[in-house]
Motif scaffolding. Structure first.
Motif, PDB file in Angstrom:
ATOM      1  N   ARG A  22       0.364  -1.047  -0.323  1.00  0.00           N
ATOM      2  CA  ARG A  22       0.352   0.532  -0.011  1.00  0.00           C
ATOM      3  C   ARG A  22       0.676   1.146  -0.489  1.00  0.00           C
ATOM      4  NH1 ARG A  22      -2.236  -0.478   4.276  1.00  0.00           N
ATOM      5  NH2 ARG A  22      -3.506  -2.482   3.150  1.00  0.00           N
ATOM      6  N   LYS A  23       1.819   1.129   1.025  1.00  0.00           N
ATOM      7  CA  LYS A  23       2.922   2.655   1.261  1.00  0.00           C
ATOM      8  C   LYS A  23       3.312   2.680  -0.585  1.00  0.00           C
ATOM      9  CE  LYS A  23       4.668   5.924   2.940  1.00  0.00           C
ATOM     10  NZ  LYS A  23       4.603   7.209   2.665  1.00  0.00           N
ATOM     11  N   LEU A  24       4.437   1.668  -0.750  1.00  0.00           N
ATOM     12  CA  LEU A  24       4.417   1.687  -2.511  1.00  0.00           C
ATOM     13  C   LEU A  24       3.612   2.060  -3.088  1.00  0.00           C
ATOM     14  CD1 LEU A  24       6.026  -1.983  -2.756  1.00  0.00           C
ATOM     15  CD2 LEU A  24       7.807   0.458  -2.322  1.00  0.00           C
ATOM     16  N   LEU A  25       2.454   2.198  -3.808  1.00  0.00           N
ATOM     17  CA  LEU A  25       1.342   3.097  -4.551  1.00  0.00           C
ATOM     18  C   LEU A  25       1.436   4.109  -3.969  1.00  0.00           C
ATOM     19  CD1 LEU A  25      -1.177  -0.652  -4.701  1.00  0.00           C
ATOM     20  CD2 LEU A  25       0.004   0.515  -6.344  1.00  0.00           C
ATOM     21  N   GLU A  26       0.767   4.620  -2.514  1.00  0.00           N
ATOM     22  CA  GLU A  26       0.790   5.563  -2.030  1.00  0.00           C
ATOM     23  C   GLU A  26       1.913   6.390  -2.678  1.00  0.00           C
ATOM     24  OE1 GLU A  26      -0.074   5.148   1.687  1.00  0.00           O
ATOM     25  OE2 GLU A  26      -2.231   4.674   1.304  1.00  0.00           O
ATOM     26  N   ASP A  27       2.909   6.038  -2.412  1.00  0.00           N
ATOM     27  CA  ASP A  27       4.391   6.822  -2.952  1.00  0.00           C
ATOM     28  C   ASP A  27       4.346   6.893  -4.595  1.00  0.00           C
ATOM     29  OD1 ASP A  27       4.659   7.342  -0.602  1.00  0.00           O
ATOM     30  OD2 ASP A  27       6.396   6.158   0.016  1.00  0.00           O
ATOM     31  N   GLY A  28       3.701   6.451  -5.110  1.00  0.00           N
ATOM     32  CA  GLY A  28       3.679   6.152  -6.662  1.00  0.00           C
ATOM     33  C   GLY A  28       4.728   5.077  -7.475  1.00  0.00           C
ATOM     34  N   ILE A  29       4.873   4.196  -6.695  1.00  0.00           N
ATOM     35  CA  ILE A  29       5.780   2.719  -7.711  1.00  0.00           C
ATOM     36  C   ILE A  29       5.107   2.194  -8.125  1.00  0.00           C
ATOM     37  CG2 ILE A  29       7.794   1.414  -6.735  1.00  0.00           C
ATOM     38  CD1 ILE A  29       8.292   3.649  -4.228  1.00  0.00           C
ATOM     39  N   PRO A  30       4.863   1.859  -9.371  1.00  0.00           N
ATOM     40  CA  PRO A  30       4.366   0.860  -9.630  1.00  0.00           C
ATOM     41  C   PRO A  30       4.405  -0.963  -9.159  1.00  0.00           C
ATOM     42  CG  PRO A  30       6.161   1.434 -11.532  1.00  0.00           C
ATOM     43  CD  PRO A  30       5.809   2.386 -10.126  1.00  0.00           C
ATOM     44  N   VAL A  31       3.959  -1.758  -8.806  1.00  0.00           N
ATOM     45  CA  VAL A  31       4.065  -2.385  -8.055  1.00  0.00           C
ATOM     46  C   VAL A  31       2.094  -3.176  -8.043  1.00  0.00           C
ATOM     47  CG1 VAL A  31       5.700  -2.535  -6.982  1.00  0.00           C
ATOM     48  CG2 VAL A  31       3.132  -2.055  -6.044  1.00  0.00           C
ATOM     49  N   LEU A  32       2.366  -4.459  -7.956  1.00  0.00           N
ATOM     50  CA  LEU A  32       1.113  -5.125  -8.388  1.00  0.00           C
ATOM     51  C   LEU A  32       0.706  -6.818  -8.130  1.00  0.00           C
ATOM     52  CD1 LEU A  32       1.045  -7.112 -11.499  1.00  0.00           C
ATOM     53  CD2 LEU A  32       1.187  -5.373 -12.717  1.00  0.00           C
ATOM     54  N   PRO A  33      -0.133  -7.431  -7.249  1.00  0.00           N
ATOM     55  CA  PRO A  33      -0.017  -8.381  -6.492  1.00  0.00           C
ATOM     56  C   PRO A  33      -0.469  -9.628  -8.180  1.00  0.00           C
ATOM     57  CG  PRO A  33      -2.099  -8.299  -6.740  1.00  0.00           C
ATOM     58  CD  PRO A  33      -1.351  -6.419  -6.890  1.00  0.00           C
ATOM     59  N   LEU A  34       0.830 -10.500  -8.587  1.00  0.00           N
ATOM     60  CA  LEU A  34       0.702 -11.592  -8.746  1.00  0.00           C
ATOM     61  C   LEU A  34      -0.306 -12.352  -8.912  1.00  0.00           C
ATOM     62  CD1 LEU A  34       4.825 -12.415  -8.711  1.00  0.00           C
ATOM     63  CD2 LEU A  34       2.696 -11.100 -10.422  1.00  0.00           C
ATOM     64  N   PRO A  35      -1.329 -13.565  -9.359  1.00  0.00           N
ATOM     65  CA  PRO A  35      -2.169 -14.272  -9.533  1.00  0.00           C
ATOM     66  C   PRO A  35      -1.869 -15.741  -9.278  1.00  0.00           C
ATOM     67  CG  PRO A  35      -2.014 -13.794 -11.416  1.00  0.00           C
ATOM     68  CD  PRO A  35      -0.607 -12.508 -11.274  1.00  0.00           C
ATOM     69  N   PHE A  36      -0.170 -15.773  -8.745  1.00  0.00           N
ATOM     70  CA  PHE A  36      -0.275 -16.934  -8.342  1.00  0.00           C
ATOM     71  C   PHE A  36       1.016 -16.735  -6.877  1.00  0.00           C
ATOM     72  CE2 PHE A  36       2.191 -15.226 -11.806  1.00  0.00           C
ATOM     73  CZ  PHE A  36       4.209 -15.162 -11.142  1.00  0.00           C
ATOM     74  N   VAL A  37       1.379 -17.705  -6.465  1.00  0.00           N
ATOM     75  CA  VAL A  37       2.065 -17.931  -4.990  1.00  0.00           C
ATOM     76  C   VAL A  37       3.906 -18.212  -5.824  1.00  0.00           C
ATOM     77  CG1 VAL A  37       3.593 -19.279  -3.368  1.00  0.00           C
ATOM     78  CG2 VAL A  37       0.807 -18.689  -3.232  1.00  0.00           C
ATOM     79  N   THR A  38       5.140 -17.496  -5.801  1.00  0.00           N
ATOM     80  CA  THR A  38       6.417 -17.795  -6.681  1.00  0.00           C
ATOM     81  C   THR A  38       7.125 -18.751  -5.958  1.00  0.00           C
ATOM     82  OG1 THR A  38       7.408 -15.898  -4.661  1.00  0.00           O
ATOM     83  CG2 THR A  38       6.526 -15.101  -7.539  1.00  0.00           C
ATOM     84  N   GLY A  39       7.507 -19.340  -6.779  1.00  0.00           N
ATOM     85  CA  GLY A  39       8.671 -20.158  -6.364  1.00  0.00           C
ATOM     86  C   GLY A  39       9.604 -19.333  -5.793  1.00  0.00           C
ATOM     87  N   ARG A  40       9.822 -20.280  -4.198  1.00  0.00           N
ATOM     88  CA  ARG A  40      10.722 -20.315  -3.097  1.00  0.00           C
ATOM     89  C   ARG A  40      11.794 -20.188  -3.523  1.00  0.00           C
ATOM     90  NH1 ARG A  40       5.951 -18.692   1.627  1.00  0.00           N
ATOM     91  NH2 ARG A  40       5.224 -16.770   1.282  1.00  0.00           N
TER      92      ARG A  40
END
Length: 144
Positions: free
Chosen positions: A123-141
């Motif tokens: 949320r803070k990244l988005l509020e600060d204008g940093i483009p991020v988005l959630p992925l529709p999957f769990v990444t391979g750790r």
């Protein structure tokens, strides 16, 4: 968390989870909610049926589907997206928010990354204008 059934302007239908209804509205307004099939940003909530579970005694056992085989076009599209993300970006784990901010501020060279962020960090990244988005999957750790 809330799950919404969504539909794009090309009538692709898919589900996605959001922190809240307000979080969906903010992400949509920022252009960060896109169709998982075609990538369109013209996404709206679709009509949803309530999820009602039958009594345990009434529920017939369902045959198990293998976890490795996507069962629908949407699942295949998400599997392909996951493959492309993992091949073309660096997994930075829980350090994602710090590294995304450092790239945005010019403190480190830009590169494609994916990882994990707590909801308040995202949320803070988005509020600060940093483009991020959630992925529709769990990444391979990575474990090593």
């Amino acid at each position: 968390m809330i799950q919404f059934s969504l539909r794009c302007d090309s009538d692709h239908r898919f589900d996605s989870w959001f922190q809240s209804g307000d979080a969906f509205d903010k992400l949509k307004a920022a252009g960060l909610v896109t169709c998982s099939v075609c990538g369109s940003a013209q996404v709206e909530k679709a009509i949803m049926a309530p999820r009602v579970r039958p009594a345990r005694s009434a529920a017939a056992p369902q045959p198990e589907k293998p976890l490795s085989a996507p069962a629908s076009d949407t699942e295949r599209a998400i599997a392909e997206l996951k493959r492309k993300v993992e091949e073309n970006s660096e997994y930075v784990g829980p350090d994602f928010a710090r590294q995304a901010r450092a790239m945005h501020d010019g403190d480190t060279p830009e590169r494609a990354i994916h990882g994990e962020a707590k909801p308040d960090e995202a949320r803070k990244l988005l509020e600060d204008g940093i483009p991020v988005l959630p992925l529709p999957f769990v990444t391979g750790r990575k474990t090593n």
